[in-house]
Motif scaffolding. Sequence first.
Motif, PDB file in Angstrom:
ATOM      1  N   THR A 185      61.944  33.453  85.562  1.00 18.31           N
ATOM      2  CA  THR A 185      62.332  32.758  84.334  1.00 18.31           C
ATOM      3  C   THR A 185      61.295  33.002  83.243  1.00 18.31           C
ATOM      4  O   THR A 185      60.088  32.923  83.482  1.00 18.31           O
ATOM      5  CB  THR A 185      62.463  31.243  84.583  1.00 18.31           C
ATOM      6  N   ILE A 186      61.772  33.294  82.027  1.00 22.81           N
ATOM      7  CA  ILE A 186      60.909  33.524  80.865  1.00 22.81           C
ATOM      8  C   ILE A 186      60.925  32.266  79.994  1.00 22.81           C
ATOM      9  O   ILE A 186      61.991  31.730  79.686  1.00 22.81           O
ATOM     10  CB  ILE A 186      61.388  34.737  80.050  1.00 22.81           C
ATOM     11  N   LEU A 187      59.746  31.794  79.614  1.00 24.87           N
ATOM     12  CA  LEU A 187      59.655  30.615  78.765  1.00 24.87           C
ATOM     13  C   LEU A 187      59.771  30.972  77.286  1.00 24.87           C
ATOM     14  O   LEU A 187      59.249  31.989  76.835  1.00 24.87           O
ATOM     15  CB  LEU A 187      58.316  29.906  78.975  1.00 24.87           C
ATOM     16  N   THR A 188      60.449  30.120  76.539  1.00 28.57           N
ATOM     17  CA  THR A 188      60.486  30.231  75.081  1.00 28.57           C
ATOM     18  C   THR A 188      60.295  28.835  74.497  1.00 28.57           C
ATOM     19  O   THR A 188      60.581  27.823  75.149  1.00 28.57           O
ATOM     20  CB  THR A 188      61.817  30.818  74.573  1.00 28.57           C
ATOM     21  N   PHE A 189      59.825  28.793  73.258  1.00 28.16           N
ATOM     22  CA  PHE A 189      59.563  27.511  72.603  1.00 28.16           C
ATOM     23  C   PHE A 189      60.108  27.523  71.181  1.00 28.16           C
ATOM     24  O   PHE A 189      59.901  28.475  70.437  1.00 28.16           O
ATOM     25  CB  PHE A 189      58.055  27.224  72.565  1.00 28.16           C
ATOM     26  N   ARG A 190      60.812  26.450  70.839  1.00 30.89           N
ATOM     27  CA  ARG A 190      61.328  26.253  69.484  1.00 30.89           C
ATOM     28  C   ARG A 190      60.707  24.959  68.947  1.00 30.89           C
ATOM     29  O   ARG A 190      61.075  23.859  69.366  1.00 30.89           O
ATOM     30  CB  ARG A 190      62.856  26.170  69.507  1.00 30.89           C
ATOM     31  N   LEU A 191      59.756  25.087  68.038  1.00 31.02           N
ATOM     32  CA  LEU A 191      58.973  23.940  67.580  1.00 31.02           C
ATOM     33  C   LEU A 191      59.644  23.173  66.449  1.00 31.02           C
ATOM     34  O   LEU A 191      59.292  22.022  66.189  1.00 31.02           O
ATOM     35  CB  LEU A 191      57.574  24.404  67.147  1.00 31.02           C
ATOM     36  N   ASN A 192      60.580  23.804  65.756  1.00 37.01           N
ATOM     37  CA  ASN A 192      61.301  23.138  64.661  1.00 37.01           C
ATOM     38  C   ASN A 192      62.742  22.862  65.068  1.00 37.01           C
ATOM     39  O   ASN A 192      63.677  23.458  64.545  1.00 37.01           O
ATOM     40  CB  ASN A 192      61.258  24.000  63.397  1.00 37.01           C
ATOM     41  N   ASP A 240      51.406  35.839  74.538  1.00 38.17           N
ATOM     42  CA  ASP A 240      52.384  36.397  75.472  1.00 38.17           C
ATOM     43  C   ASP A 240      53.617  35.522  75.628  1.00 38.17           C
ATOM     44  O   ASP A 240      54.477  35.781  76.486  1.00 38.17           O
ATOM     45  CB  ASP A 240      51.723  36.602  76.853  1.00 38.17           C
ATOM     46  N   VAL A 241      53.716  34.478  74.812  1.00 33.71           N
ATOM     47  CA  VAL A 241      54.839  33.546  74.876  1.00 33.71           C
ATOM     48  C   VAL A 241      55.725  33.734  73.650  1.00 33.71           C
ATOM     49  O   VAL A 241      55.233  33.904  72.533  1.00 33.71           O
ATOM     50  CB  VAL A 241      54.336  32.092  74.940  1.00 33.71           C
ATOM     51  N   GLN A 242      57.047  33.690  73.843  1.00 36.28           N
ATOM     52  CA  GLN A 242      57.993  33.864  72.737  1.00 36.28           C
ATOM     53  C   GLN A 242      58.295  32.517  72.078  1.00 36.28           C
ATOM     54  O   GLN A 242      58.731  31.570  72.730  1.00 36.28           O
ATOM     55  CB  GLN A 242      59.297  34.485  73.231  1.00 36.28           C
ATOM     56  N   PHE A 243      58.074  32.458  70.763  1.00 36.02           N
ATOM     57  CA  PHE A 243      58.438  31.304  69.946  1.00 36.02           C
ATOM     58  C   PHE A 243      59.530  31.743  68.966  1.00 36.02           C
ATOM     59  O   PHE A 243      59.594  32.907  68.576  1.00 36.02           O
ATOM     60  CB  PHE A 243      57.240  30.788  69.144  1.00 36.02           C
ATOM     61  N   TYR A 244      60.360  30.801  68.547  1.00 38.52           N
ATOM     62  CA  TYR A 244      61.374  31.132  67.535  1.00 38.52           C
ATOM     63  C   TYR A 244      61.802  29.864  66.812  1.00 38.52           C
ATOM     64  O   TYR A 244      61.628  28.747  67.308  1.00 38.52           O
ATOM     65  CB  TYR A 244      62.579  31.828  68.169  1.00 38.52           C
ATOM     66  N   ASP A 245      62.380  30.038  65.640  1.00 32.26           N
ATOM     67  CA  ASP A 245      62.854  28.911  64.835  1.00 32.26           C
ATOM     68  C   ASP A 245      63.900  29.379  63.832  1.00 32.26           C
ATOM     69  O   ASP A 245      64.063  30.578  63.590  1.00 32.26           O
ATOM     70  CB  ASP A 245      61.703  28.275  64.047  1.00 32.26           C
ATOM     71  N   TYR A 246      64.561  28.395  63.233  1.00 30.63           N
ATOM     72  CA  TYR A 246      65.376  28.603  62.038  1.00 30.63           C
ATOM     73  C   TYR A 246      64.587  28.021  60.866  1.00 30.63           C
ATOM     74  O   TYR A 246      63.830  27.067  61.027  1.00 30.63           O
ATOM     75  CB  TYR A 246      66.705  27.849  62.133  1.00 30.63           C
ATOM     76  N   THR A 247      64.764  28.562  59.667  1.00 26.79           N
ATOM     77  CA  THR A 247      64.074  28.035  58.500  1.00 26.79           C
ATOM     78  C   THR A 247      64.894  28.242  57.235  1.00 26.79           C
ATOM     79  O   THR A 247      65.647  29.208  57.124  1.00 26.79           O
ATOM     80  CB  THR A 247      62.690  28.708  58.319  1.00 26.79           C
ATOM     81  N   LYS A 248      64.753  27.314  56.286  1.00 26.56           N
ATOM     82  CA  LYS A 248      65.338  27.474  54.962  1.00 26.56           C
ATOM     83  C   LYS A 248      64.272  27.888  53.947  1.00 26.56           C
ATOM     84  O   LYS A 248      64.555  28.019  52.758  1.00 26.56           O
ATOM     85  CB  LYS A 248      66.033  26.185  54.520  1.00 26.56           C
ATOM     86  N   ASN A 249      63.063  28.065  54.423  1.00 23.54           N
ATOM     87  CA  ASN A 249      61.945  28.443  53.556  1.00 23.54           C
ATOM     88  C   ASN A 249      61.862  29.971  53.481  1.00 23.54           C
ATOM     89  O   ASN A 249      61.238  30.610  54.329  1.00 23.54           O
ATOM     90  CB  ASN A 249      60.651  27.845  54.106  1.00 23.54           C
ATOM     91  N   TYR A 250      62.453  30.548  52.443  1.00 23.59           N
ATOM     92  CA  TYR A 250      62.515  32.005  52.309  1.00 23.59           C
ATOM     93  C   TYR A 250      61.136  32.623  52.093  1.00 23.59           C
ATOM     94  O   TYR A 250      60.926  33.816  52.357  1.00 23.59           O
ATOM     95  CB  TYR A 250      63.448  32.397  51.152  1.00 23.59           C
ATOM     96  N   LEU A 251      60.179  31.822  51.633  1.00 25.90           N
ATOM     97  CA  LEU A 251      58.827  32.332  51.388  1.00 25.90           C
ATOM     98  C   LEU A 251      58.155  32.785  52.684  1.00 25.90           C
ATOM     99  O   LEU A 251      57.255  33.634  52.666  1.00 25.90           O
ATOM    100  CB  LEU A 251      57.971  31.257  50.710  1.00 25.90           C
ATOM    101  N   ARG A 252      58.594  32.255  53.806  1.00 25.33           N
ATOM    102  CA  ARG A 252      57.984  32.626  55.086  1.00 25.33           C
ATOM    103  C   ARG A 252      58.290  34.070  55.462  1.00 25.33           C
ATOM    104  O   ARG A 252      57.574  34.675  56.255  1.00 25.33           O
ATOM    105  CB  ARG A 252      58.469  31.672  56.187  1.00 25.33           C
ATOM    106  N   PHE A 253      59.350  34.637  54.883  1.00 23.03           N
ATOM    107  CA  PHE A 253      59.718  36.025  55.168  1.00 23.03           C
ATOM    108  C   PHE A 253      58.935  37.024  54.312  1.00 23.03           C
ATOM    109  O   PHE A 253      59.045  38.227  54.516  1.00 23.03           O
ATOM    110  CB  PHE A 253      61.223  36.222  54.956  1.00 23.03           C
ATOM    111  N   LYS A 254      58.173  36.497  53.368  1.00 23.78           N
ATOM    112  CA  LYS A 254      57.394  37.372  52.500  1.00 23.78           C
ATOM    113  C   LYS A 254      56.004  37.667  53.069  1.00 23.78           C
ATOM    114  O   LYS A 254      55.246  38.453  52.501  1.00 23.78           O
ATOM    115  CB  LYS A 254      57.274  36.741  51.105  1.00 23.78           C
TER     116      LYS A 254
END
Length: 259
Positions: free
Chosen positions: A115-122, A147-161
């Motif tokens: 099993t691979i762990l992932t974390f979604r903090l938001n 070595d751990v995969q994190f992921y999220d959704y965001t409405k803050n477009y500045l984070r992609f810059k």
Amino acid sequence: MEVTKIKEQTLLTRNNNKTMKGEKLGYRTYILYMSPYIHKASGINVCSHASKGCAESCLVGSGFGGMYQQVKEGRLKKTDWFIRDRVSFLNKLRTEIEKAILLNKKANEKSEEQTILTFRLNGTSDLVYEKYRVFEDDKNIFELFPDVQFYDYTKNYLRFKKELPKNYHLTFSRSETNDVKAMEVLKAGFNVAMVFDKLPTHYKGFKVINGDVDDLRFLDAKNCIVGLKYKKMTGKGANNALAIDSGFVIDTKYFNADF
């Protein structure tokens, strides 16, 4: 003036129907839920780019968060803790991640299926965790666990810059007020989550994938729309009509969508 001591509580949970779908694919996800939008006690907004439609249609009002007062209170307490003492909050988060990694390692040692762990903090917030450098060597939480995969959704477009940590995947989230930014993010090669009344195959020239199959956004094909069906709110006084009336949910009858 006497300062009230903050009572520690568990931050992460695996109790989410959507993230649990990933377990069939070998992924176990821990998620952190807070009380979104504007925190009433402090006026601080943990969802800085939330629109009115987003706030009125928020997932915090669906599922357990809409049904159980105890769940709502727990999320409020987590938010209050983050606002009042961010360092101790983040250190508790670190401890829970370390514990989850250890438990998963022991389980994998006893099983042929890994099993691979992932974390979604938001889960129900939009905090910029990459900027909270409170750990040794000026590291953020992602850099502590490379070595751990994190992921999220965001409405803050500045984070992609800015360049994100290599183990942190973000999906932009469209609302009724950021449609132009959503298309810009798409054209820049990133993925955008959009909520529909019913899922099309294409929208405005971009392929739509079914984002309700699982929550493993870091496995999605690049440069596509992650289609999500609106999750009705279940709490007292919930008005689900607001979601479409506000434009937060895309009503496919009125837009260029293919089926």
